[in-house]
Design an enzyme around this catalytic site. Structure first.
Site, PDB file in Angstrom:
ATOM      1  N   SER A 252     -34.730 -98.718 126.153  1.00  0.00           N
ATOM      2  CA  SER A 252     -36.241 -99.222 126.148  1.00  0.00           C
ATOM      3  C   SER A 252     -36.053-100.714 125.449  1.00  0.00           C
ATOM      4  O   SER A 252     -35.526-101.476 126.238  1.00  0.00           O
ATOM      5  CB  SER A 252     -36.861 -98.469 125.080  1.00  0.00           C
ATOM      6  OG  SER A 252     -38.142 -98.440 125.417  1.00  0.00           O
ATOM      7  N   HIS A 394     -39.070 -90.492 128.470  1.00  0.00           N
ATOM      8  CA  HIS A 394     -38.471 -91.595 127.846  1.00  0.00           C
ATOM      9  C   HIS A 394     -37.506 -91.452 126.653  1.00  0.00           C
ATOM     10  O   HIS A 394     -38.104 -91.066 125.433  1.00  0.00           O
ATOM     11  CB  HIS A 394     -39.571 -92.490 127.292  1.00  0.00           C
ATOM     12  CG  HIS A 394     -39.359 -93.909 126.908  1.00  0.00           C
ATOM     13  ND1 HIS A 394     -38.829 -94.910 127.750  1.00  0.00           N
ATOM     14  CD2 HIS A 394     -39.385 -94.462 125.603  1.00  0.00           C
ATOM     15  CE1 HIS A 394     -38.779 -96.107 127.155  1.00  0.00           C
ATOM     16  NE2 HIS A 394     -38.902 -95.937 126.021  1.00  0.00           N
TER      17      HIS A 394
HETATM   18  C1  GCU Z   1     -43.286 -99.396 124.101  1.00  0.00           C
HETATM   19  C2  GCU Z   1     -43.184-100.668 125.068  1.00  0.00           C
HETATM   20  C3  GCU Z   1     -42.101-100.944 126.233  1.00  0.00           C
HETATM   21  C4  GCU Z   1     -40.640-100.536 125.266  1.00  0.00           C
HETATM   22  C5  GCU Z   1     -40.903 -99.222 124.491  1.00  0.00           C
HETATM   23  C6  GCU Z   1     -39.665 -98.667 123.532  1.00  0.00           C
HETATM   24  O1  GCU Z   1     -43.502 -98.376 124.983  1.00  0.00           O
HETATM   25  O2  GCU Z   1     -44.287-100.754 125.722  1.00  0.00           O
HETATM   26  O3  GCU Z   1     -41.753-102.099 126.683  1.00  0.00           O
HETATM   27  O4  GCU Z   1     -39.668-100.322 126.109  1.00  0.00           O
HETATM   28  O5  GCU Z   1     -42.022 -99.175 123.683  1.00  0.00           O
HETATM   29  O6  GCU Z   1     -38.803 -99.675 123.216  1.00  0.00           O
HETATM   30  O7  GCU Z   1     -39.568 -97.557 123.249  1.00  0.00           O
END
Ligand code: GCU
Length: 418
Positions: A252, A394
């Site tokens: 992420s 995610h």
């Molecule tokens: C949020 C953000 C993302 C990122 C994520 C994370 O969702 O919008 O850009 O990748 O956090 O780091 O879990």
């Protein structure tokens, strides 16, 4: 197919079905002045430096190249995982060079003068100077103890422990540190490593009293990437680590930082981006899932201030994220997506890898060996520029890690024979 016919010079045609944005993508193999990049020398001498500078200028900000004083102190070292691993905890400390601290400042009273990062490393017990281990280096979200033990507190996937035993048994070391140690993830630049580089007024031409990065200076992603390079310095000094096979990985926001780190620091042998999305592997021009506007309004401190100026006008960005992956070439790069992670735009992550491919090919190695996103029954594209997609949301799962190790086995040669 596509908007190919009336494209301005330097634009790649992209089939409409894949990218419904007229104007295509900036071509990694055409210089800003329209000159084609025909040879590896053109890439190394002209195009690569130009692209790197464009990412600094417009997206992540420039990383200062000033020196810091770095120290390392081993906090603990001993056997782990029933003797299959050696576990090492080290505190890295970074300080402003004494010469740079204004006379008026008493260093001990100024917290901004030192930043401590605790690095946790698991190495296969058999790793030695004659048989050093390749190492995955990945920052973590919630602290080194959560990487080892998980957290009973909640079920957020970032609280899951990492499959350290599986990786060690496959011959890989794992090094990690909490990203917040390097730069706390808040829109405040008075903490973390940024102040170590602020103008002190000691050097002629500097303005003292800086408290935030300028328009084109590094944000938090730049700082996390810098921290990854400093941890790499530390790992390379350990003879049990195979200095030529340190793989930078991340999930992420930390996947964004991992690719940026590999782009900036060619000592990383391979880059792994897991669900990195906007500002990572996903193409910004698609505006699918998280957009530049969304990310810069929620996380303005991640990028250089100039990046927010592209909110709603992604087509004006001189770069897009396929070119970031191209900066890793010809080193192996691996992009991982999750089907339900629509915020990170899995198709956009696949296309980021796909449109980085021509640079790999120019440099004489295999790019992404797929033109269409893989299907759920054959989810892995095992090429040197590799990709997988898995069901679910995610997270960076044990299955994801197993595939990162498969890719490293394939492209970095596994654990050496002695
Ligand atoms: C949020 C953000 C993302 C990122 C994520 C994370 O969702 O919008 O850009 O990748 O956090 O780091 O879990």
């Amino acid at each position: 197919v596509g908007s190919g016919t009336d494209l301005p010079a330097g634009r790649l045609a992209v089939p409409e079905a894949e990218l419904s944005v007229p104007g295509g993508l900036p071509d990694p193999l055409v210089c800003a002045d329209g000159t084609p990049v025909r040879t590896p020398a053109d890439w190394w001498e002209r195009r690569r430096p130009e692209l790197l500078a464009a990412f600094e200028e417009h997206v992540y900000g420039r990383t200062p190249n000033g020196a810091v004083e770095a120290g390392a102190q081993v906090l603990a070292e001993g056997p782990a995982l029933d003797g299959r691993a050696t576990r090492v905890e080290t505190r890295l400390t970074f300080r402003r060079p004494a010469a740079d601290v204004p006379d008026s400042e008493v260093p001990a009273a100024d917290a901004a003068d030192a930043v401590a990062v605790t690095v946790l490393t698991y190495l296969p017990a058999a790793a030695s100077a004659t048989s050093p281990a390749p190492v995955f280096l990945a920052l973590n979200f919630r602290g080194n103890d959560v990487v080892e033990n998980g957290s009973a507190k909640d079920s957020d996937p970032v609280q899951h422990p990492w499959p350290l035993a599986e990786l060690v048994d496959r011959g890989y070391g794992v090094a990690t540190a909490c990203y917040q140690d390097i730069d706390p993830d808040v829109d405040d630049f008075g903490n973390g490593v940024h102040p170590l580089f602020y103008a002190s007024g000691q050097t002629p031409g500097q303005t003292p009293g800086q408290t935030r990065p300028g328009e084109h200076e590094w944000g938090a992603l730049g700082a996390w990437a810098w921290g990854l390079s400093r941890i790499l310095d530390h790992l390379r000094a350990d003879r049990r680590v195979d200095a030529g096979r340190v793989i930078v990985a991340g999930h992420s926001r930390l996947g964004k930082a991992a690719i940026w780190a590999a782009a900036c620091d060619e000592r990383f042998a391979m880059a792994v981006s897991n669900n990195s999305g906007c500002g990572g592997a996903a193409l910004s021009r698609r505006r699918v899932g998280e957009t530049v506007e969304a990310i810069t309004s929620r996380f303005p401190h991640w990028f250089c201030p100039a990046f927010a100026g592209y909110a709603g006008r992604e087509e004006a960005l001189p770069v897009d994220q396929h070119q970031l992956l191209a900066l890793v070439a010809p080193r192996p790069a691996y992009v991982a997506s999750a089907e339900e992670d629509t915020w990170a735009d899995p198709a956009g992550e696949f296309l980021g890898a796909k449109y980085a491919s021509p640079v790999y090919e120019l440099l004489g190695v295999e790019g992404l060996a797929a033109t269409e996103p893989p299907s759920a029954d054959r989810p892995v594209v095992p090429s040197r520029l590799g990709y997988h997609i898995r069901p679910g949301g995610h997270a960076m799962t044990d299955g994801d890690w197993a595939r990162f190790a498969d890719a490293a086995d394939r492209h970095l040669g596994g654990f050496p024979e002695d």
